[in-house]
Design a protein around this motif. Structure first.
Motif, PDB file in Angstrom:
ATOM      1  N   LYS A 106       0.867  -1.176   0.000  1.00 10.15           N
ATOM      2  CA  LYS A 106       0.000   0.000   0.000  1.00 10.15           C
ATOM      3  C   LYS A 106       0.905   1.226   0.000  1.00 10.15           C
ATOM      4  O   LYS A 106       1.698   1.418   0.913  1.00 10.15           O
ATOM      5  CB  LYS A 106      -0.904   0.008   1.233  1.00 10.15           C
ATOM      6  CG  LYS A 106      -1.836   1.191   1.269  1.00 10.15           C
ATOM      7  CD  LYS A 106      -2.730   1.127   2.487  1.00 10.15           C
ATOM      8  CE  LYS A 106      -3.628   2.335   2.558  1.00 10.15           C
ATOM      9  NZ  LYS A 106      -4.432   2.349   3.766  1.00 10.15           N
ATOM     10  N   VAL A 107       0.804   2.031  -1.068  1.00 16.19           N
ATOM     11  CA  VAL A 107       1.623   3.230  -1.196  1.00 16.19           C
ATOM     12  C   VAL A 107       0.754   4.449  -0.940  1.00 16.19           C
ATOM     13  O   VAL A 107      -0.333   4.576  -1.502  1.00 16.19           O
ATOM     14  CB  VAL A 107       2.273   3.294  -2.601  1.00 16.19           C
ATOM     15  CG1 VAL A 107       2.920   4.646  -2.841  1.00 16.19           C
ATOM     16  CG2 VAL A 107       3.297   2.183  -2.753  1.00 16.19           C
ATOM     17  N   THR A 108       1.241   5.328  -0.087  1.00 15.93           N
ATOM     18  CA  THR A 108       0.517   6.551   0.241  1.00 15.93           C
ATOM     19  C   THR A 108       1.485   7.723   0.240  1.00 15.93           C
ATOM     20  O   THR A 108       2.702   7.540   0.200  1.00 15.93           O
ATOM     21  CB  THR A 108      -0.149   6.458   1.629  1.00 15.93           C
ATOM     22  OG1 THR A 108       0.861   6.169   2.604  1.00 15.93           O
ATOM     23  CG2 THR A 108      -1.222   5.385   1.675  1.00 15.93           C
ATOM     24  N   GLY A 109       0.914   8.916   0.319  1.00 19.10           N
ATOM     25  CA  GLY A 109       1.719  10.111   0.440  1.00 19.10           C
ATOM     26  C   GLY A 109       1.647  10.636   1.855  1.00 19.10           C
ATOM     27  O   GLY A 109       0.616  10.511   2.520  1.00 19.10           O
ATOM     28  N   ALA A 110       2.735  11.199   2.331  1.00 19.99           N
ATOM     29  CA  ALA A 110       2.775  11.840   3.642  1.00 19.99           C
ATOM     30  C   ALA A 110       3.312  13.248   3.444  1.00 19.99           C
ATOM     31  O   ALA A 110       4.169  13.485   2.585  1.00 19.99           O
ATOM     32  CB  ALA A 110       3.664  11.049   4.601  1.00 19.99           C
ATOM     33  N   SER A 111       2.809  14.159   4.225  1.00 24.16           N
ATOM     34  CA  SER A 111       3.191  15.566   4.096  1.00 24.16           C
ATOM     35  C   SER A 111       4.700  15.756   4.250  1.00 24.16           C
ATOM     36  O   SER A 111       5.335  15.128   5.090  1.00 24.16           O
ATOM     37  CB  SER A 111       2.442  16.375   5.152  1.00 24.16           C
ATOM     38  OG  SER A 111       2.741  17.741   5.005  1.00 24.16           O
ATOM     39  N   ASP A 112       5.256  16.614   3.394  1.00 24.37           N
ATOM     40  CA  ASP A 112       6.676  16.932   3.430  1.00 24.37           C
ATOM     41  C   ASP A 112       6.833  18.437   3.231  1.00 24.37           C
ATOM     42  O   ASP A 112       6.246  19.003   2.307  1.00 24.37           O
ATOM     43  CB  ASP A 112       7.412  16.176   2.326  1.00 24.37           C
ATOM     44  CG  ASP A 112       8.902  16.418   2.353  1.00 24.37           C
ATOM     45  OD1 ASP A 112       9.597  15.725   3.107  1.00 24.37           O
ATOM     46  OD2 ASP A 112       9.365  17.321   1.616  1.00 24.37           O
ATOM     47  N   LEU A 113       7.580  19.083   4.099  1.00 23.75           N
ATOM     48  CA  LEU A 113       7.730  20.546   4.048  1.00 23.75           C
ATOM     49  C   LEU A 113       8.375  21.035   2.762  1.00 23.75           C
ATOM     50  O   LEU A 113       8.037  22.107   2.271  1.00 23.75           O
ATOM     51  CB  LEU A 113       8.538  21.037   5.249  1.00 23.75           C
ATOM     52  CG  LEU A 113       7.852  20.925   6.606  1.00 23.75           C
ATOM     53  CD1 LEU A 113       8.812  21.315   7.718  1.00 23.75           C
ATOM     54  CD2 LEU A 113       6.605  21.784   6.648  1.00 23.75           C
ATOM     55  N   ILE A 114       9.281  20.279   2.196  1.00 24.20           N
ATOM     56  CA  ILE A 114      10.001  20.719   1.006  1.00 24.20           C
ATOM     57  C   ILE A 114       9.298  20.279  -0.277  1.00 24.20           C
ATOM     58  O   ILE A 114       9.077  21.082  -1.182  1.00 24.20           O
ATOM     59  CB  ILE A 114      11.454  20.211   1.026  1.00 24.20           C
ATOM     60  CG1 ILE A 114      12.186  20.826   2.220  1.00 24.20           C
ATOM     61  CG2 ILE A 114      12.170  20.537  -0.281  1.00 24.20           C
ATOM     62  CD1 ILE A 114      13.531  20.247   2.486  1.00 24.20           C
ATOM     63  N   LEU A 115       8.923  19.006  -0.372  1.00 24.05           N
ATOM     64  CA  LEU A 115       8.357  18.460  -1.604  1.00 24.05           C
ATOM     65  C   LEU A 115       6.832  18.494  -1.667  1.00 24.05           C
ATOM     66  O   LEU A 115       6.261  18.194  -2.705  1.00 24.05           O
ATOM     67  CB  LEU A 115       8.831  17.009  -1.788  1.00 24.05           C
ATOM     68  CG  LEU A 115      10.336  16.830  -1.942  1.00 24.05           C
ATOM     69  CD1 LEU A 115      10.696  15.357  -1.968  1.00 24.05           C
ATOM     70  CD2 LEU A 115      10.826  17.532  -3.199  1.00 24.05           C
ATOM     71  N   GLY A 116       6.173  18.822  -0.593  1.00 27.63           N
ATOM     72  CA  GLY A 116       4.707  18.775  -0.562  1.00 27.63           C
ATOM     73  C   GLY A 116       4.240  17.437  -0.026  1.00 27.63           C
ATOM     74  O   GLY A 116       3.463  17.365   0.909  1.00 27.63           O
ATOM     75  N   ASN A 117       4.741  16.367  -0.631  1.00 27.69           N
ATOM     76  CA  ASN A 117       4.451  15.002  -0.181  1.00 27.69           C
ATOM     77  C   ASN A 117       5.680  14.146  -0.386  1.00 27.69           C
ATOM     78  O   ASN A 117       6.525  14.427  -1.229  1.00 27.69           O
ATOM     79  CB  ASN A 117       3.288  14.391  -0.978  1.00 27.69           C
ATOM     80  CG  ASN A 117       1.958  14.959  -0.604  1.00 27.69           C
ATOM     81  OD1 ASN A 117       1.460  14.715   0.478  1.00 27.69           O
ATOM     82  ND2 ASN A 117       1.389  15.758  -1.485  1.00 27.69           N
ATOM     83  N   LYS A 118       5.767  13.076   0.394  1.00 28.58           N
ATOM     84  CA  LYS A 118       6.789  12.053   0.193  1.00 28.58           C
ATOM     85  C   LYS A 118       6.071  10.716   0.097  1.00 28.58           C
ATOM     86  O   LYS A 118       4.953  10.563   0.581  1.00 28.58           O
ATOM     87  CB  LYS A 118       7.821  12.067   1.318  1.00 28.58           C
ATOM     88  CG  LYS A 118       7.243  11.886   2.708  1.00 28.58           C
ATOM     89  CD  LYS A 118       8.296  12.085   3.775  1.00 28.58           C
ATOM     90  CE  LYS A 118       7.642  12.077   5.156  1.00 28.58           C
ATOM     91  NZ  LYS A 118       8.575  12.422   6.204  1.00 28.58           N
ATOM     92  N   ILE A 119       6.709   9.748  -0.536  1.00 26.14           N
ATOM     93  CA  ILE A 119       6.098   8.436  -0.773  1.00 26.14           C
ATOM     94  C   ILE A 119       6.437   7.486   0.369  1.00 26.14           C
ATOM     95  O   ILE A 119       7.596   7.341   0.755  1.00 26.14           O
ATOM     96  CB  ILE A 119       6.599   7.846  -2.112  1.00 26.14           C
ATOM     97  CG1 ILE A 119       6.381   8.829  -3.266  1.00 26.14           C
ATOM     98  CG2 ILE A 119       5.942   6.505  -2.395  1.00 26.14           C
ATOM     99  CD1 ILE A 119       4.947   9.164  -3.546  1.00 26.14           C
ATOM    100  N   ILE A 120       5.390   6.835   0.888  1.00 25.46           N
ATOM    101  CA  ILE A 120       5.523   5.847   1.959  1.00 25.46           C
ATOM    102  C   ILE A 120       4.989   4.506   1.438  1.00 25.46           C
ATOM    103  O   ILE A 120       3.922   4.468   0.813  1.00 25.46           O
ATOM    104  CB  ILE A 120       4.685   6.249   3.199  1.00 25.46           C
ATOM    105  CG1 ILE A 120       5.000   7.679   3.645  1.00 25.46           C
ATOM    106  CG2 ILE A 120       4.844   5.242   4.327  1.00 25.46           C
ATOM    107  CD1 ILE A 120       6.395   7.888   4.137  1.00 25.46           C
TER     108      ILE A 120
END
Length: 170
Positions: A106-120
């Motif tokens: 299961k791939v989701t996005g998590a908030s990232d200050l620089i990129l907007g989102n990061k992949i988890i």
């Protein structure tokens, strides 16, 4: 999607198509496909869809080529925005599922200050199989663009099951 009645399949197998049905106009606004039909019934069918001066937003992200043909990339809500690049979780999941011992991903996005989102990536392995996160990262580097590679891997043994013993996709 709302575009199903304007899709015409090209002979060359390309995913790009030129919408062309009488009574249907289209435009692309902010990489989103908008439709306008002469029949107003569509507005009733899509009560919670954004309507702007008769134009209905399909929430389909599209790409347009130089000939005016469009390609549907996916739904706006499904894609993860990483530094302005769109990542389809299903594509990343399909790559990780190729790793021996992986049952489900299961791939989701998590908030990232620089990129907007990061992949988890949450990875469910076969019972008793020990996978090294570094091996999965190496595999992803061979098969995915850099911005699509998960930055965090959570390994779990077995499949997530609901109370009815079905795979939990939530």
């Amino acid at each position: 999607t709302e575009t199903s009645n304007i899709r015409t399949f090209p002979e060359d197998g390309s995913l790009y198509f030129k919408p062309g049905v009488e009574g249907v106009d289209y435009r692309i606004k902010g990489n989103l496909l908008w439709l306008k039909k002469t029949a107003s019934l569509v507005c009733f069918l899509h009560g919670n869809t954004c309507v702007e001066d008769g134009w209905i937003c399909t929430n389909d992200l599209v790409d347009k080529d130089t000939n005016g043909a469009i390609k549907i990339l996916g739904r706006e809500k499904e894609l993860i925005n990483v530094g302005g690049e769109k990542v389809d979780p299903a594509e990343v999941e399909a790559v990780i599922k190729q790793v021996r011992g992986v049952l489900s991903v299961k791939v989701t996005g998590a908030s990232d200050l620089i990129l907007g989102n990061k992949i988890i990536a949450e990875i469910y392995t076969e019972p008793g199989v020990l996978l090294d996160k570094r091996d999965i990262l190496h595999f992803c580097k061979q098969h995915l663009a850099t911005y699509k590679i998960p930055v965090k891997y959570m390994l779990r043994e077995g499949l997530p099951l609901t109370s009815r013993l079905k795979i939990d996709h939530s």
